[in-house]
Design a protein around this motif. Structure first.
Motif, PDB file in Angstrom:
ATOM      1  N   LYS A   8      58.431  26.819  79.569  1.00  0.00           N
ATOM      2  CA  LYS A   8      59.856  27.024  79.285  1.00  0.00           C
ATOM      3  C   LYS A   8      60.129  27.592  77.898  1.00  0.00           C
ATOM      4  CE  LYS A   8      61.295  23.696  82.646  1.00  0.00           C
ATOM      5  NZ  LYS A   8      62.263  22.756  83.089  1.00  0.00           N
ATOM      6  N   ASP A   9      59.096  28.095  77.226  1.00  0.00           N
ATOM      7  CA  ASP A   9      59.313  28.691  75.903  1.00  0.00           C
ATOM      8  C   ASP A   9      60.205  29.922  76.014  1.00  0.00           C
ATOM      9  OD1 ASP A   9      57.626  26.761  74.960  1.00  0.00           O
ATOM     10  OD2 ASP A   9      56.250  28.146  73.977  1.00  0.00           O
ATOM     11  N   GLN A  10      61.024  30.149  74.993  1.00  0.00           N
ATOM     12  CA  GLN A  10      61.887  31.323  74.963  1.00  0.00           C
ATOM     13  C   GLN A  10      61.180  32.475  74.277  1.00  0.00           C
ATOM     14  OE1 GLN A  10      65.759  29.800  73.390  1.00  0.00           O
ATOM     15  NE2 GLN A  10      66.480  31.069  75.066  1.00  0.00           N
ATOM     16  N   PHE A  11      61.325  33.668  74.844  1.00  0.00           N
ATOM     17  CA  PHE A  11      60.716  34.871  74.286  1.00  0.00           C
ATOM     18  C   PHE A  11      61.195  35.091  72.852  1.00  0.00           C
ATOM     19  CE2 PHE A  11      60.373  39.305  73.254  1.00  0.00           C
ATOM     20  CZ  PHE A  11      59.159  39.689  73.816  1.00  0.00           C
ATOM     21  N   SER A  12      60.239  35.386  71.982  1.00  0.00           N
ATOM     22  CA  SER A  12      60.551  35.691  70.596  1.00  0.00           C
ATOM     23  C   SER A  12      59.395  36.501  70.021  1.00  0.00           C
ATOM     24  CB  SER A  12      60.737  34.401  69.794  1.00  0.00           C
ATOM     25  OG  SER A  12      60.965  34.698  68.427  1.00  0.00           O
ATOM     26  N   TYR A  13      59.671  37.701  69.539  1.00  0.00           N
ATOM     27  CA  TYR A  13      58.612  38.525  68.949  1.00  0.00           C
ATOM     28  C   TYR A  13      57.938  37.761  67.818  1.00  0.00           C
ATOM     29  CZ  TYR A  13      59.765  42.758  71.499  1.00  0.00           C
ATOM     30  OH  TYR A  13      59.970  43.675  72.489  1.00  0.00           O
ATOM     31  N   GLY A  14      56.625  37.763  67.844  1.00  0.00           N
ATOM     32  CA  GLY A  14      55.849  37.134  66.793  1.00  0.00           C
ATOM     33  C   GLY A  14      55.520  35.681  67.036  1.00  0.00           C
ATOM     34  N   SER A  15      56.164  35.040  68.022  1.00  0.00           N
ATOM     35  CA  SER A  15      55.823  33.644  68.314  1.00  0.00           C
ATOM     36  C   SER A  15      55.594  33.420  69.803  1.00  0.00           C
ATOM     37  CB  SER A  15      56.881  32.693  67.771  1.00  0.00           C
ATOM     38  OG  SER A  15      58.132  32.954  68.346  1.00  0.00           O
ATOM     39  N   PHE A  16      56.507  33.859  70.669  1.00  0.00           N
ATOM     40  CA  PHE A  16      56.282  33.777  72.113  1.00  0.00           C
ATOM     41  C   PHE A  16      56.621  35.123  72.730  1.00  0.00           C
ATOM     42  CE2 PHE A  16      57.360  32.752  76.576  1.00  0.00           C
ATOM     43  CZ  PHE A  16      56.125  32.275  76.961  1.00  0.00           C
ATOM     44  N   ASP A  17      55.702  36.040  72.565  1.00  0.00           N
ATOM     45  CA  ASP A  17      55.764  37.338  73.230  1.00  0.00           C
ATOM     46  C   ASP A  17      54.485  37.480  74.024  1.00  0.00           C
ATOM     47  OD1 ASP A  17      53.737  38.103  71.404  1.00  0.00           O
ATOM     48  OD2 ASP A  17      55.192  38.956  70.029  1.00  0.00           O
ATOM     49  N   CYS A  18      54.304  38.585  74.727  1.00  0.00           N
ATOM     50  CA  CYS A  18      53.127  38.676  75.597  1.00  0.00           C
ATOM     51  C   CYS A  18      51.812  38.600  74.815  1.00  0.00           C
ATOM     52  CB  CYS A  18      53.193  39.916  76.483  1.00  0.00           C
ATOM     53  SG  CYS A  18      53.167  41.495  75.632  1.00  0.00           S
ATOM     54  N   ALA A  19      51.744  39.216  73.652  1.00  0.00           N
ATOM     55  CA  ALA A  19      50.499  39.201  72.878  1.00  0.00           C
ATOM     56  C   ALA A  19      50.172  37.801  72.381  1.00  0.00           C
ATOM     57  CB  ALA A  19      50.597  40.178  71.710  1.00  0.00           C
ATOM     58  N   ASN A  20      51.157  37.092  71.868  1.00  0.00           N
ATOM     59  CA  ASN A  20      50.927  35.728  71.400  1.00  0.00           C
ATOM     60  C   ASN A  20      50.645  34.777  72.556  1.00  0.00           C
ATOM     61  OD1 ASN A  20      51.277  35.379  68.375  1.00  0.00           O
ATOM     62  ND2 ASN A  20      52.927  36.781  68.912  1.00  0.00           N
TER      63      ASN A  20
END
Length: 133
Positions: free
Chosen positions: A21-33
């Motif tokens: 249920k994490d919310q997408f956020s560049y640098g913390s919860f994105d596809c690469a992370n």
């Protein structure tokens, strides 16, 4: 990249459950992370440990270029060895529509705006092995 740890299946399962249920956020919860965390759970190594900070699409593209990659796919190519999609195993990485995810049986898991979603393996465009060698 080292081999997978002895309990990698449970470690991957626990990791995926923690990100449901994490919310997408560049640098913390994105596809690469997201996939970096999965790889670390399975192998004990973080494949993005040397990657700088970013917090938007623009800064992520700049970061990729600073690492010598024109896009995310090219970046993953520098870290993992491609395997044929039909030979991808649970825990390997998958590419679809500009995003990287994790293969889980006949599907692949990708980070989304809220949590993650499962995509059928038949639509994947590329896969990479993780901790096989």
């Amino acid at each position: 990249m080292t081999h997978r740890v002895s309990n990698w299946e449970q470690a991957l399962s626990d990791y995926l459950a923690s990100k449901r249920k994490d919310q997408f956020s560049y640098g913390s919860f994105d596809c690469a992370n997201f996939v970096s965390g999965a790889v670390e759970a399975m192998t004990g190594e973080n494949p993005m440990a040397d990657v700088g900070k970013y917090d938007s699409l623009l800064t992520s593209v700049k970061m990729l270029k600073s690492l010598g990659a024109d896009n995310l796919e090219a970046f993953i190519d520098t870290r993992f060895e491609e395997v044929p999609i039909g030979f991808a195993q649970t825990g390997d990485l998958a590419f679809y529509d500009g995003s990287v995810g994790v293969v889980v049986n006949a599907k692949a898991v990708f980070a989304t705006e809220i949590g993650y979603t499962m995509i059928d393996r038949s639509v994947l465009t590329k896969t990479w092995g993780v901790g096989r060698g």
